[in-house]
Design a protein around this motif. Structure first.
Motif, mmCIF file in Angstrom:
data_model
loop_
_atom_site.group_PDB
_atom_site.id
_atom_site.type_symbol
_atom_site.label_atom_id
_atom_site.label_comp_id
_atom_site.label_asym_id
_atom_site.label_seq_id
_atom_site.Cartn_x
_atom_site.Cartn_y
_atom_site.Cartn_z
ATOM 1 N N PHE A 1 -12.687 -4.423 -2.497
ATOM 2 C CA PHE A 1 -13.687 -4.447 -1.425
ATOM 3 C C PHE A 1 -14.490 -5.746 -1.473
ATOM 4 C CE2 PHE A 1 -12.393 -0.126 -2.005
ATOM 5 C CZ PHE A 1 -12.355 0.382 -0.715
ATOM 6 N N ASP B 1 -5.364 -2.790 -1.915
ATOM 7 C CA ASP B 1 -6.155 -1.930 -1.023
ATOM 8 C C ASP B 1 -7.282 -1.194 -1.741
ATOM 9 O OD1 ASP B 1 -4.796 -0.035 -2.438
ATOM 10 O OD2 ASP B 1 -3.641 0.734 -0.737
ATOM 11 N N ASP B 2 -7.487 -1.499 -3.038
ATOM 12 C CA ASP B 2 -8.671 -0.953 -3.717
ATOM 13 C C ASP B 2 -9.681 -2.063 -4.013
ATOM 14 O OD1 ASP B 2 -7.217 -2.241 -5.684
ATOM 15 O OD2 ASP B 2 -7.521 -0.678 -7.203
ATOM 16 N N SER C 1 -12.574 -1.661 -7.082
ATOM 17 C CA SER C 1 -13.305 -0.393 -7.096
ATOM 18 C C SER C 1 -12.844 0.598 -8.155
ATOM 19 C CB SER C 1 -13.214 0.261 -5.719
ATOM 20 O OG SER C 1 -11.868 0.601 -5.438
ATOM 21 N N GLN D 1 -14.184 -2.542 5.706
ATOM 22 C CA GLN D 1 -15.190 -3.397 5.069
ATOM 23 C C GLN D 1 -14.885 -4.880 5.254
ATOM 24 O OE1 GLN D 1 -16.330 -3.833 0.915
ATOM 25 N NE2 GLN D 1 -17.498 -1.953 1.078
ATOM 26 N N THR E 1 0.826 -1.217 0.000
ATOM 27 C CA THR E 1 0.000 0.000 0.000
ATOM 28 C C THR E 1 0.851 1.254 0.000
ATOM 29 O OG1 THR E 1 -1.930 1.054 1.014
ATOM 30 C CG2 THR E 1 -0.202 0.293 2.513
ATOM 31 N N ASP F 1 -8.049 2.281 5.093
ATOM 32 C CA ASP F 1 -9.458 2.351 5.475
ATOM 33 C C ASP F 1 -10.278 1.236 4.831
ATOM 34 O OD1 ASP F 1 -8.696 4.660 6.789
ATOM 35 O OD2 ASP F 1 -9.198 5.946 5.082
ATOM 36 N N PHE F 2 -9.780 0.700 3.735
ATOM 37 C CA PHE F 2 -10.524 -0.373 3.053
ATOM 38 C C PHE F 2 -10.705 -1.593 3.968
ATOM 39 C CE2 PHE F 2 -8.131 -4.146 1.349
ATOM 40 C CZ PHE F 2 -6.954 -3.953 2.055
#
Lengths: 366, 366
Positions: free
Chosen positions: A108, A105-106, A268, A31, A22, A27-28
């Motif tokens: 979800f 990290d993108d 995402s 989820q 990263t 923050d991912f």
């Protein structure tokens, strides 16, 4: 008397690390909390090491930035790419676990057609803990899945399968396209949920994407080197492809299985196709020679471990791909460095201290 | 002025025959009427030739019983099996069309997850008219499908694909299991709709089921010989498997593609597992040698047509499988007879009259 509550332990909780490369706050993970929180995370911070990466509360993690990588590997840190997600393989190196799950990290949590959230990690674990069938194609897909089996005409001697080394998951929403396809089809989204897991047959190469990937670190980890990409290199976005080609050839040689299909994650954000084109264009050109090279690569009978296989492969890379561009000679050389690192960090008598230290320049342990 | 109505012509209506082997009245066609009626049917009546097979009104068909087969092929009729669905390949022989779709009479129209009836024939045609990708695996399955493409890392030089020769469809409800699996899992039903079509990679064999199958007759028809099964033979239920193994080896040699996956049909009735076990047991035993044989079979550069490939393969069968059982010598010999029949019936100067006659003993033309 009341019946004592049974604690449900997530599978492989002490045998699997989640590796995340990263450059931003994680923050991912919010989820993914329900699925990932019981597991240990290894975060590989790319780019500026002075930047602080925020990890949501409650996760158990260790974090390595470039300074840590340089400190731990010394001159051998040259084999770990900088400013490219290829740096993730440093996490594979320092893990002490049997299995790895790595995710971008993108990515979800996706939903299946019934609207249920998909526990991607649990599906990878299931894929890894059930056998693969690389020697013969089963038309009803994964024969070990509930409601499925081997079909008529499938040789009985092959029904035990082989150990699964790699579980390659897919992506809903943004498909993993190359820059030219991104440019041609900017609006294409993947909305097709294909409810299948299958073994990629022996002798067949595939484009392995590192976005959503599980593997058996002890069996194939040494082949999961993501190459030389990004900063100072003539190429990018071929890190996972390189690892996939090498790993598939070695799995085939060692009689290990590679699965693809479920689980899906929700990808995402499409990366910039113009930037990607710049990173990819040499790869697009070179892969026309690289693929036939891997298709015809033969390892010797003496290559009985992933390390030995990988060193043999590095020699073939130098010999056969070196003439294409000096890049491949450098890559071949760093492939050997990578195995040196692997052996040093993973031997029982390892003298390299990779325990994250709580000093400022060192990785943070939570 | 009104706009003239555009007549929608079903695809390949003049270039495709539907081949159905049967021993009973073809009432199952009622359910397929909307999809099959525009096409020509070739019905191969197995068993008692004096029995009259009822075909629903409105279908265009020709029908051959055993007497017709004997009359048309003479002594060479020995290559066509009797009392086994293997007799279906006689229909492939007498067709004059470019494509074949063959289906069993216990297969009905399935529904997709949205509840829509599946036009299996239209999906086979689509599979056959779009290329295959046997040289490299595409993780998003059929790259020519709407909403899909080749993923990152797929060599651009391979994106044109190759001509598709075979489209292998699947089955909801009763899966195509062998007798031992039927016995162990008598209640298992296939309810998983996997929304995918994929190419079976070069070098990988698969269990080809003849229940729901499309193929390019001109390109691979001569390899679609369903062998010696049933009456007077030591084996049954390996007819389609045999054809599939031979055809896949030949497709790989000639650079043709084989797809599997969609379309699904609804397979209504499980056959008797005890009867099946009797038919299969030698096959279950023999296939342990047959599979390695086909996996290592190499055809020569001179084998440039499916006929030449097939004759070469027959020699290999005689040489390599003959020692297992005299059955394979007989089979190898009939493989050659089959090609003789194929060439005679399919040459421009064919002297064999296969036009169905309107006499009583001859096939009926509607």
């Amino acid at each position: 008397m009341s019946i004592p509550a049974t604690k449900v332990t997530p599978p492989l909780v002490d045998e699997l690390d989640i590796v995340i490369p990263t450059i931003r706050n994680l923050d991912f993970l919010e989820q993914w909390r329900a699925f990932f929180q019981p597991y240990h995370l290894i975060i590989v911070q790319d780019g500026d090491p002075t930047k602080t990466i925020h990890v949501p509360e409650g996760f158990d993690y260790e974090l390595y930035n470039r300074n840590d990588i340089n400190r731990i590997l010394g001159p051998k840190a040259s084999c770990i790419s900088f400013k490219d997600s290829a740096c993730r393989c440093f996490g594979f190196l320092v893990s002490k676990k049997k299995y790895i799950f790595t995710i971008d990290d993108d990515c979800f949590v996706a939903k299946d057609p019934s609207g249920q959230e998909i526990n991607a990690l649990a599906q990878h674990i299931n894929n890894l803990l059930t056998p693969s069938t690389p020697f013969f194609f089963n038309t009803l897909y994964d024969p070990y899945r509930e409601g499925a089996d081997f079909v008529r005409g499938y040789p009985f001697s092959l029904r035990e399968g082989v150990t699964t080394a790699i579980s390659h998951g897919l992506w809903l929403n943004i498909p993993d396209y190359d820059a030219p396809t991104q440019l041609v089809k900017p609006l294409e989204r993947n909305s097709r949920y294909v409810d299948a897991v299958m073994t990629i047959p022996k002798g067949t190469l595939f484009p392995m994407c590192g976005m959503n990937l599980g593997f058996h670190r002890e069996l194939i980890g040494p082949a999961m080197y993501f190459g030389l990409m990004g900063d100072g290199q003539p190429i990018g976005r071929y890190d996972d492809m390189w690892a996939g080609w090498c790993a598939k050839v070695i799995c085939d040689h060692l009689g290990l299985g590679v699965k693809t299909g479920l689980p899906y994650i929700w990808h995402s954000k499409a990366s910039n196709p113009f930037v990607n084109l710049k990173k990819e264009y040499k790869g697009i050109y070179w892969q026309e020679d690289i693929i036939p090279f891997f298709q015809s690569a033969v390892l010797s009978k003496e290559a009985t471990t992933p390390q030995k296989c990988y060193v043999e492969l590095s020699k073939l890379v130098k010999e056969k791909l070196g003439p294409i561009d000096p890049y491949f000679e450098k890559l071949a050389s760093e492939m050997v460095t990578w195995i040196d690192c692997w052996d040093e960090l993973n031997s029982a008598t390892s003298k390299i201290d990779v325990v994250p230290k709580k000093t400022e320049a060192a990785p943070k342990k939570k």
